[in-house]
Design a protein around this motif. Structure first.
Motif, PDB file in Angstrom:
ATOM      1  N   THR A 250      44.803  46.626  49.762  1.00 53.84           N
ATOM      2  CA  THR A 250      45.624  47.278  48.744  1.00 53.84           C
ATOM      3  C   THR A 250      45.367  46.661  47.377  1.00 53.84           C
ATOM      4  N   GLU A 251      45.263  47.522  46.369  1.00 52.20           N
ATOM      5  CA  GLU A 251      45.133  47.096  44.979  1.00 52.20           C
ATOM      6  C   GLU A 251      46.441  47.380  44.243  1.00 52.20           C
ATOM      7  N   THR A 252      46.932  46.392  43.507  1.00 53.54           N
ATOM      8  CA  THR A 252      48.140  46.563  42.699  1.00 53.54           C
ATOM      9  C   THR A 252      47.805  46.231  41.246  1.00 53.54           C
TER      10      THR A 252
ATOM     11  N   ASN B 280      42.657  40.090  38.556  1.00 49.16           N
ATOM     12  CA  ASN B 280      43.521  39.552  37.501  1.00 49.16           C
ATOM     13  C   ASN B 280      42.996  39.540  36.075  1.00 49.16           C
ATOM     14  N   LEU B 281      41.809  40.095  35.783  1.00 44.60           N
ATOM     15  CA  LEU B 281      41.334  40.209  34.401  1.00 44.60           C
ATOM     16  C   LEU B 281      41.640  38.948  33.595  1.00 44.60           C
ATOM     17  N   ARG B 282      41.092  37.847  34.006  1.00 44.47           N
ATOM     18  CA  ARG B 282      41.385  36.561  33.369  1.00 44.47           C
ATOM     19  C   ARG B 282      41.144  36.626  31.868  1.00 44.47           C
ATOM     20  N   GLY B 283      42.120  36.202  31.102  1.00 44.86           N
ATOM     21  CA  GLY B 283      42.071  36.263  29.652  1.00 44.86           C
ATOM     22  C   GLY B 283      42.845  37.419  29.063  1.00 44.86           C
ATOM     23  N   CYS B 284      43.246  38.386  29.919  1.00 44.05           N
ATOM     24  CA  CYS B 284      44.048  39.523  29.462  1.00 44.05           C
ATOM     25  C   CYS B 284      45.501  39.293  29.846  1.00 44.05           C
TER      26      CYS B 284
ATOM     27  N   ARG C 283      47.428  43.088  34.886  1.00 41.15           N
ATOM     28  CA  ARG C 283      47.211  42.200  36.030  1.00 41.15           C
ATOM     29  C   ARG C 283      46.709  43.019  37.205  1.00 41.15           C
ATOM     30  N   ILE C 284      45.660  42.534  37.868  1.00 48.98           N
ATOM     31  CA  ILE C 284      45.126  43.209  39.054  1.00 48.98           C
ATOM     32  C   ILE C 284      45.186  42.228  40.217  1.00 48.98           C
TER      33      ILE C 284
END
Length: 312
Positions: A192-194, A241-245, A249-250
């Motif tokens: 699952t992706e949140t 989690n797109l680090r730096g954004c 959040r992923i």
């Protein structure tokens, strides 16, 4: 980042060529009350002049194609390019060709940034460490109410490790023991992706989607079912989690779900995982890539369901 800006001149022109590099994260949400929520953060905002000097007057170019090389060092820690239903992280170059008569010609080109997550540099997520299974979840759930018990179900779930890259498969092992008087209709493992969209530090919208599913059938009272390294395939996906954004959040999880018969609520076990861009090196592969994994050359950002109007 290196490249060149090109333009075609079909006659003598007096001009100046301006170059602008932009990196930004944007969240744009419409609430149930039809209110619009908008937030933005900047990662790059760089301007330079590729042709023409200020204060020196117009300059003449001969007809034909002219190229203007440039080089720009990108800051460290930029979040990866991402396209979502309610927000995005995008990087692009804009050029403006300005003539003395006031006419301006504009162009824009998107480029992809990938902030790598290397599983080999994150030992805490690799799985069995010092003989301990770090990605294991266990629960004993009792059905019925306290005065009229229907027995319990005992479930143990283990993943082969806690970090993966697209193209790999997640190994799911489980033991489900039905000690109740109810029949378990099915068991299911789901990747699952949140995605959480934030504005001013608060979550303003969520997306949740099942990406891959494995399902098994009934478990009758007194019976037991064993999952032995069943494989959940991972499609091309953005990293965790797109680090730096700070606006998007992923997160990725493997959920193991037990669905009992009757009116009993389902039992759900959650095991968080990390989605990386560089696979785990092992002794089976001299180059450090497992067979079938997608070593990243570009970042997968196309998400087909964005155009599916039937989904929320």
């Amino acid at each position: 980042m290196t490249g060149k800006s090109s333009l075609f001149v079909n006659q003598y022109s007096d001009l100046g060529l301006h170059f602008h590099v932009i990196g930004e994260g944007v969240v744009r949400v419409r609430t149930p009350r039809q209110e619009r929520v908008y937030d933005k953060e900047n990662y790059i905002d760089f301007r330079m002049r590729l042709f023409g000097e200020p204060g020196q007057g117009p300059q003449v170019l001969s007809p034909g194609i002219h190229s203007f090389p440039f080089k720009l060092g990108l800051p460290l820690g930029l979040p990866s390019t991402f396209l979502g239903k309610h927000g995005w992280v995008q990087y692009y170059c804009k050029t403006a060709l300005r003539e003395p008569n006031g006419l301006t010609h504009k162009n824009q080109q998107v480029f992809i940034v990938m902030n790598p997550i290397d599983l080999n540099l994150e030992p805490a997520i690799l799985g069995k460490i010092s003989g301990q299974e770090t990605f294991r979840c266990e629960v004993e759930h009792k059905f019925g109410v306290s005065c009229v018990g229907s027995g319990s179900v005992v479930c143990k779930v283990t993943l082969d490790r806690g970090g993966y890259v697209p193209g790999e498969s997640i190994g799911v092992s489980a033991s489900v023991s039905n000690r109740s008087r109810l029949t378990i209709k099915s068991t299911k493992a789901a990747l699952t992706e949140t995605i959480a969209y934030l504005s001013r530090g608060k979550v303003v919208q969520m997306e949740k989607r099942e990406l891959a599913v494995l399902t098994r059938g009934k478990i009758r009272p007194g019976e037991k079912d064993e999952w032995d390294n069943e494989q959940l395939y991972i499609m091309p996906l953005p990293p965790t989690n797109l680090r730096g954004c700070h606006l998007i959040r992923i997160n990725y999880d493997v959920f193991f779900i037990i669905e009992p018969s009757g009116l009993q609520k389902e039992v759900k076990l959650q095991l968080p995982i990390v989605m990386a861009t560089y696979p785990l090196r092992n002794s089976d592969d001299e180059n450090g890539n497992k067979a079938g994994t997608h070593y990243p050359s570009t970042l997968p950002i196309f998400r087909p369901w964005l155009e599916d109007k039937s989904q929320d």
